[in-house]
Scaffold this motif. Structure first.
Motif, PDB file in Angstrom:
ATOM      1  N   GLU A 161       0.832  -1.207   0.000  1.00  0.00           N
ATOM      2  CA  GLU A 161       0.000   0.000   0.000  1.00  0.00           C
ATOM      3  C   GLU A 161       0.866   1.257   0.000  1.00  0.00           C
ATOM      4  OE1 GLU A 161      -2.486  -0.391   3.378  1.00  0.00           O
ATOM      5  OE2 GLU A 161      -3.823  -1.887   2.460  1.00  0.00           O
ATOM      6  N   GLU A 162       1.939   1.242   0.798  1.00  0.00           N
ATOM      7  CA  GLU A 162       2.824   2.399   0.819  1.00  0.00           C
ATOM      8  C   GLU A 162       3.531   2.588  -0.524  1.00  0.00           C
ATOM      9  OE1 GLU A 162       3.153   4.688   3.080  1.00  0.00           O
ATOM     10  OE2 GLU A 162       1.611   3.723   4.296  1.00  0.00           O
ATOM     11  N   HIS A 163       3.902   1.474  -1.158  1.00  0.00           N
ATOM     12  CA  HIS A 163       4.536   1.573  -2.470  1.00  0.00           C
ATOM     13  C   HIS A 163       3.576   2.164  -3.494  1.00  0.00           C
ATOM     14  CE1 HIS A 163       7.225   0.546  -5.766  1.00  0.00           C
ATOM     15  NE2 HIS A 163       6.197   0.000  -6.395  1.00  0.00           N
ATOM     16  N   ALA A 164       2.312   1.670  -3.458  1.00  0.00           N
ATOM     17  CA  ALA A 164       1.315   2.205  -4.387  1.00  0.00           C
ATOM     18  C   ALA A 164       1.054   3.679  -4.119  1.00  0.00           C
ATOM     19  CB  ALA A 164       0.014   1.404  -4.264  1.00  0.00           C
ATOM     20  N   ARG A 165       1.027   4.040  -2.848  1.00  0.00           N
ATOM     21  CA  ARG A 165       0.809   5.436  -2.499  1.00  0.00           C
ATOM     22  C   ARG A 165       1.981   6.302  -2.970  1.00  0.00           C
ATOM     23  NH1 ARG A 165      -2.054   8.739   0.763  1.00  0.00           N
ATOM     24  NH2 ARG A 165      -0.960  10.357   1.915  1.00  0.00           N
ATOM     25  N   ALA A 166       3.203   5.817  -2.799  1.00  0.00           N
ATOM     26  CA  ALA A 166       4.371   6.569  -3.263  1.00  0.00           C
ATOM     27  C   ALA A 166       4.350   6.720  -4.782  1.00  0.00           C
ATOM     28  CB  ALA A 166       5.652   5.862  -2.820  1.00  0.00           C
ATOM     29  N   ALA A 167       3.947   5.646  -5.477  1.00  0.00           N
ATOM     30  CA  ALA A 167       3.859   5.726  -6.940  1.00  0.00           C
ATOM     31  C   ALA A 167       2.799   6.737  -7.370  1.00  0.00           C
ATOM     32  CB  ALA A 167       3.539   4.350  -7.518  1.00  0.00           C
ATOM     33  N   ALA A 168       1.654   6.741  -6.646  1.00  0.00           N
ATOM     34  CA  ALA A 168       0.603   7.701  -6.973  1.00  0.00           C
ATOM     35  C   ALA A 168       1.072   9.130  -6.727  1.00  0.00           C
ATOM     36  CB  ALA A 168      -0.648   7.395  -6.149  1.00  0.00           C
ATOM     37  N   LEU A 169       1.805   9.334  -5.616  1.00  0.00           N
ATOM     38  CA  LEU A 169       2.321  10.672  -5.334  1.00  0.00           C
ATOM     39  C   LEU A 169       3.324  11.120  -6.399  1.00  0.00           C
ATOM     40  CD1 LEU A 169       2.855  10.500  -1.463  1.00  0.00           C
ATOM     41  CD2 LEU A 169       1.106  11.787  -2.703  1.00  0.00           C
ATOM     42  N   ALA A 170       4.166  10.178  -6.834  1.00  0.00           N
ATOM     43  CA  ALA A 170       5.128  10.526  -7.882  1.00  0.00           C
ATOM     44  C   ALA A 170       4.428  10.899  -9.187  1.00  0.00           C
ATOM     45  CB  ALA A 170       6.088   9.355  -8.104  1.00  0.00           C
ATOM     46  N   GLU A 171       3.374  10.144  -9.518  1.00  0.00           N
ATOM     47  CA  GLU A 171       2.634  10.449 -10.750  1.00  0.00           C
ATOM     48  C   GLU A 171       1.918  11.793 -10.632  1.00  0.00           C
ATOM     49  OE1 GLU A 171       1.081   9.948 -14.594  1.00  0.00           O
ATOM     50  OE2 GLU A 171       2.800   9.120 -13.502  1.00  0.00           O
ATOM     51  N   ARG A 172       1.363  12.081  -9.468  1.00  0.00           N
ATOM     52  CA  ARG A 172       0.699  13.371  -9.287  1.00  0.00           C
ATOM     53  C   ARG A 172       1.697  14.516  -9.380  1.00  0.00           C
ATOM     54  NH1 ARG A 172      -3.809  12.973  -4.579  1.00  0.00           N
ATOM     55  NH2 ARG A 172      -3.770  15.213  -5.005  1.00  0.00           N
ATOM     56  N   ALA A 173       2.886  14.294  -8.818  1.00  0.00           N
ATOM     57  CA  ALA A 173       3.917  15.336  -8.935  1.00  0.00           C
ATOM     58  C   ALA A 173       4.314  15.559 -10.386  1.00  0.00           C
ATOM     59  CB  ALA A 173       5.134  14.940  -8.096  1.00  0.00           C
ATOM     60  N   ARG A 174       4.406  14.453 -11.162  1.00  0.00           N
ATOM     61  CA  ARG A 174       4.760  14.596 -12.585  1.00  0.00           C
ATOM     62  C   ARG A 174       3.679  15.369 -13.346  1.00  0.00           C
ATOM     63  NH1 ARG A 174       3.633  12.767 -17.371  1.00  0.00           N
ATOM     64  NH2 ARG A 174       1.927  11.489 -16.567  1.00  0.00           N
ATOM     65  N   ILE A 175       2.402  15.045 -13.072  1.00  0.00           N
ATOM     66  CA  ILE A 175       1.304  15.759 -13.739  1.00  0.00           C
ATOM     67  C   ILE A 175       1.304  17.232 -13.342  1.00  0.00           C
ATOM     68  CG2 ILE A 175      -1.204  15.900 -13.925  1.00  0.00           C
ATOM     69  CD1 ILE A 175      -1.298  12.873 -13.543  1.00  0.00           C
ATOM     70  N   ALA A 176       1.589  17.493 -12.050  1.00  0.00           N
ATOM     71  CA  ALA A 176       1.639  18.885 -11.596  1.00  0.00           C
ATOM     72  C   ALA A 176       2.740  19.652 -12.316  1.00  0.00           C
ATOM     73  CB  ALA A 176       1.851  18.927 -10.079  1.00  0.00           C
ATOM     74  N   ARG A 177       3.889  19.005 -12.497  1.00  0.00           N
ATOM     75  CA  ARG A 177       4.983  19.679 -13.218  1.00  0.00           C
ATOM     76  C   ARG A 177       4.587  19.967 -14.664  1.00  0.00           C
ATOM     77  NH1 ARG A 177       8.118  15.858 -10.412  1.00  0.00           N
ATOM     78  NH2 ARG A 177       8.205  14.548 -12.270  1.00  0.00           N
ATOM     79  N   GLU A 178       3.922  18.996 -15.309  1.00  0.00           N
ATOM     80  CA  GLU A 178       3.503  19.202 -16.706  1.00  0.00           C
ATOM     81  C   GLU A 178       2.496  20.353 -16.801  1.00  0.00           C
ATOM     82  OE1 GLU A 178       4.667  17.769 -19.414  1.00  0.00           O
ATOM     83  OE2 GLU A 178       6.112  16.629 -18.224  1.00  0.00           O
ATOM     84  N   LEU A 179       1.548  20.372 -15.871  1.00  0.00           N
ATOM     85  CA  LEU A 179       0.563  21.460 -15.892  1.00  0.00           C
ATOM     86  C   LEU A 179       1.238  22.817 -15.698  1.00  0.00           C
ATOM     87  CD1 LEU A 179      -2.425  20.011 -13.817  1.00  0.00           C
ATOM     88  CD2 LEU A 179      -2.452  20.633 -16.231  1.00  0.00           C
ATOM     89  N   HIS A 180       2.183  22.849 -14.747  1.00  0.00           N
ATOM     90  CA  HIS A 180       2.835  24.117 -14.456  1.00  0.00           C
ATOM     91  C   HIS A 180       3.742  24.561 -15.595  1.00  0.00           C
ATOM     92  CE1 HIS A 180       5.965  26.721 -12.653  1.00  0.00           C
ATOM     93  NE2 HIS A 180       4.940  27.217 -11.962  1.00  0.00           N
ATOM     94  N   ASP A 181       4.533  23.618 -16.121  1.00  0.00           N
ATOM     95  CA  ASP A 181       5.539  23.991 -17.115  1.00  0.00           C
ATOM     96  C   ASP A 181       4.962  24.219 -18.507  1.00  0.00           C
ATOM     97  OD1 ASP A 181       7.334  23.743 -15.089  1.00  0.00           O
ATOM     98  OD2 ASP A 181       8.037  21.747 -15.669  1.00  0.00           O
ATOM     99  N   VAL A 182       3.869  23.546 -18.836  1.00  0.00           N
ATOM    100  CA  VAL A 182       3.318  23.638 -20.196  1.00  0.00           C
ATOM    101  C   VAL A 182       2.053  24.497 -20.212  1.00  0.00           C
ATOM    102  CG1 VAL A 182       2.416  22.347 -22.169  1.00  0.00           C
ATOM    103  CG2 VAL A 182       4.301  21.406 -20.816  1.00  0.00           C
TER     104      VAL A 182
END
Length: 364
Positions: A161-182
């Motif tokens: 569960e913690e691994h899945a949560r960390a993966a979800a957080l990483a994906e959300r951070a990536r989407i946030a960067r794309e939204l901000h940068d593009v």
């Protein structure tokens, strides 16, 4: 010492003591009747007493009385009680009670052989005793392996569960960067260009309709930029909901105690104000702390009910008995009451039929 409602295994263990006592009654003399009465009286607490020291004392006392009865009345069924209690001690107790139980058995068999001049029967009896002990040790080791396996599975599930949560957080951070940068940068550039275009149209004396169209486009770009920034903030904040926070507390309680801890959600879940969510989570945290202290390994039921304009939380532990009323509220319960009072809510805390119950209602 903790007590609980007797389970099927407790009744079976008691029956293996009580039935041989009743079977020994037809051949009993005055001394035997005393031993039968003592054994039956001492066997009753075995149904409820579960603390390590009290249960060991009770079991050893039953072992002494039933063994003495068997030694005095040759051929009685009291040996069944003696060996069943020995098996229970080997299965559940620590080293010291096990050694004492073995010493009692050896002494009882020797006393029986001397009293009835039956040394030829002592060896088979010791053989039976050895088999009982070996079966108890094997069963004890198997239960320990099962407990370790369950604990390993629980830890593996938590890690997954913690691994899945960390993966979800990483994906959300990536989407946030794309939204901000593009997207956000593009909308910001578009808004600046539209601002320049409006100024040029005003300078060149363009029609009011053309200027109004550019202003509307500029406003749409500004609104889109604001929404993009809100989305980026929401993705990076990753706020944990109240139900998830409570579920995490219950999961930790299950891992710590091995007891059942369930969460039931009623109504339509919704986002709560930070102060309301904090109060609910802190209430569950305090209730679980009190359960660990006063009702070790008690099952816990938590109910979170979303009503119209209110949220109701109930935390009830299942100790198997009605606990005594607390003489005064502790600092934890007092702090919980103060937090609820600041929200114009209500809190009730006290003993229930089979454990302690905390119920609070807060506006939401």
């Amino acid at each position: 010492m903790t007590t609980g409602r007797p389970q099927l295994a407790d009744w079976l263990r008691w029956a293996l003591v009580a039935v041989p006592m009743f079977a020994s009654m037809p051949r009993a003399d005055a001394v035997s009747w005393v031993l039968i009465g003592l054994t039956l009286a001492l066997s009753v607490p075995m149904l409820w007493v579960s603390g390590p020291v009290p249960s060991a004392v009770v079991a050893l006392a039953v072992l002494v009385t039933s063994g003495t009865l068997w030694a005095l009345v040759s051929g009685s069924w009291a040996s069944v009680a003696m060996f069943s209690v020995t098996f229970y001690i080997v299965l559940r107790q620590s080293t010291v009670p096990i050694v004492l139980a073995l010493a009692v058995n050896v002494a009882v068999v020797a006393f029986w052989a001397v009293r009835h001049d039956a040394w030829d029967g002592a060896l088979p009896t010791y053989t039976v005793l050895t088999m009982v002990v070996l079966i108890g040790v094997n069963r004890r080791a198997r239960l320990a392996r099962l407990e370790q396996k369950e604990l390993a599975l629980a830890r593996a599930q938590t890690a997954a569960e913690e691994h899945a949560r960390a993966a979800a957080l990483a994906e959300r951070a990536r989407i946030a960067r794309e939204l901000h940068d593009v997207l956000a940068h593009s909308l910001a550039g578009l808004s600046l260009n539209l601002q320049g275009a409006r100024l040029m149209l005003v300078r060149d004396g363009a029609s009011p309709d053309a200027v109004a169209q550019i202003e509307r486009a500029q406003k749409l770009a500004a609104d889109g930029l604001a929404e993009a920034r809100k989305a980026v903030a929401a993705l990076r904040e990753d706020a944990v909901g109240v139900d998830r926070a409570i579920a995490d507390l219950l999961a930790a309680y299950r891992l710590d105690t091995g007891a059942r801890a369930d969460l039931a959600i009623g109504g339509e879940p919704r986002e709560l104000a930070p102060e309301v969510g904090t109060t609910l989570v802190r209430a569950v945290q305090e209730a679980l702390a009190n359960t660990r202290k006063h009702g070790a390994q008690a099952d816990v039921d938590v109910t979170l009910d979303y009503g119209d304009g209110t949220v109701r939380l109930t935390v009830a532990d299942r100790q198997g008995r009605r606990p005594p009323a607390a003489p005064a509220a502790g600092y934890g319960l007092r702090g919980m009451s103060e937090r609820v009072a600041l929200l114009d809510g209500r809190v009730e805390s006290g003993p229930g039929e089979d454990g302690w119950r905390v119920h609070l209602t807060v506006p939401a």
